[in-house]
Enzyme design. Structure first.
Site, PDB file in Angstrom:
ATOM      1  CD  GLU A   1      32.915  73.597  16.417  1.00  0.00           C
ATOM      2  OE1 GLU A   1      33.592  74.624  16.195  1.00  0.00           O
ATOM      3  OE2 GLU A   1      33.205  72.491  15.956  1.00  0.00           O
TER       4      GLU A   1
ATOM      5  CD  GLU B   1      38.329  73.566  13.236  1.00  0.00           C
ATOM      6  OE1 GLU B   1      37.765  72.475  13.394  1.00  0.00           O
ATOM      7  OE2 GLU B   1      37.771  74.651  13.479  1.00  0.00           O
TER       8      GLU B   1
END
Length: 274
Positions: A153, A252
């Site tokens: 990521e 998140e």
């Protein structure tokens, strides 16, 4: 909100932190979620087996599915952002691969996030990238043996973390696939990090939806729940779905109030994958 067909899970390393770690899976279930994700939930790359057993039991007893797990990434509160490209701690990452995958196999997890790591002073970027490619190939090979993918990521808020855009991540993935034959590396498409880093989200969706293995959301500015900032989260998720993404969307974000109150934007009927 939520004008798309994607399924949500809740990240219990950033939500419900007002509770002890082992109580969070049950809290997620009580809030209506059937799927959860975690950063590495232990303080070491190779934790005591009894700690692993207690964690797994908490997830199993809550009746939730673990759909995402980070490999050990070092001291995250202290500023570490992964060990994949960190020469001095590469051995810890390698030792963690088997532990993380074994825990994932027990709990049915098929997606493991490998944070790339910050640039360090005692190695060149080229040396770090070469090491990262080796470590990602090792992790991908081990994950493939149990039908899992390794996620990579972009990250914001960490000036020495080199992967900032979706294209940065895909370039690394392409290199590992070319040199090691790994075909199970996937982009973790984090709408918050990509937006804060100034990436072109519609263009990234068009280019990389097919390479995406997981999605995470938070609003910006602030990294709080959807509706507290300016990101068109629903629009982006709908575009991802239209482009063929059908995986999980992980919550998140840092709740602006209590974790429970921060979930009001998401109807309870949308919190279950069933």
């Amino acid at each position: 909100m939520t004008d798309h067909p994607l399924r949500y899970d809740i990240n219990l390393s950033i939500l419900f932190t007002e509770l002890p770690l082992l109580e969070r899976p049950a809290a997620a279930a009580a809030a209506g979620f059937t799927a959860v994700e975690f950063w590495w939930p232990f303080d070491a790359a190779v934790p005591d087996g009894s700690d692993v057993d207690r964690f797994a039991a908490a997830v199993e007893d809550a009746g939730v599915q673990l759909v995402g797990l980070n490999f050990y990434a070092g001291d995250m509160p202290g500023g570490d952002r992964g060990l994949v490209s960190w020469p001095a701690r590469s051995a810890e990452f390698r030792a963690n691969i088997g532990v993380a995958l074994a825990l994932g196999a027990r709990l049915g997890c098929r997606a493991f996030n490998a944070l790339y790591g910050n640039r360090v002073d005692d190695a060149t970027p080229e040396q770090q990238d070469e090491l990262a490619a080796e470590n990602l190939a090792l992790a991908a090979k081990a994950a493939a043996e149990q039908g899992a993918v390794v996620l990579l990521e972009p990250v914001s808020g960490a000036p020495r973390y080199p992967l900032r855009t979706a294209a940065d991540v895909v370039a690394v993935m392409d290199g590992v696939e070319r040199d090691a034959g790994a075909d199970n590396l996937r982009l973790l498409f984090d709408l918050y990090h990509l937006t804060v880093n100034g990436d072109d989200i519609p263009a990234a969706i068009d280019a990389y939806a097919s390479r995406t293995g997981h999605v995470q959301i938070a609003d910006a500015p602030g990294r709080h729940e959807p509706g507290t900032g300016n990101i068109d989260i629903d629009g982006h998720l709908a575009a991802l779905a239209d482009a063929g993404y059908s995986g999980w969307v992980g919550l998140e974000y840092k709740p602006s109030g209590s974790s429970t109150d921060s979930l009001d934007w998401l109807p309870r009927a949308r919190r279950s994958s069933s």
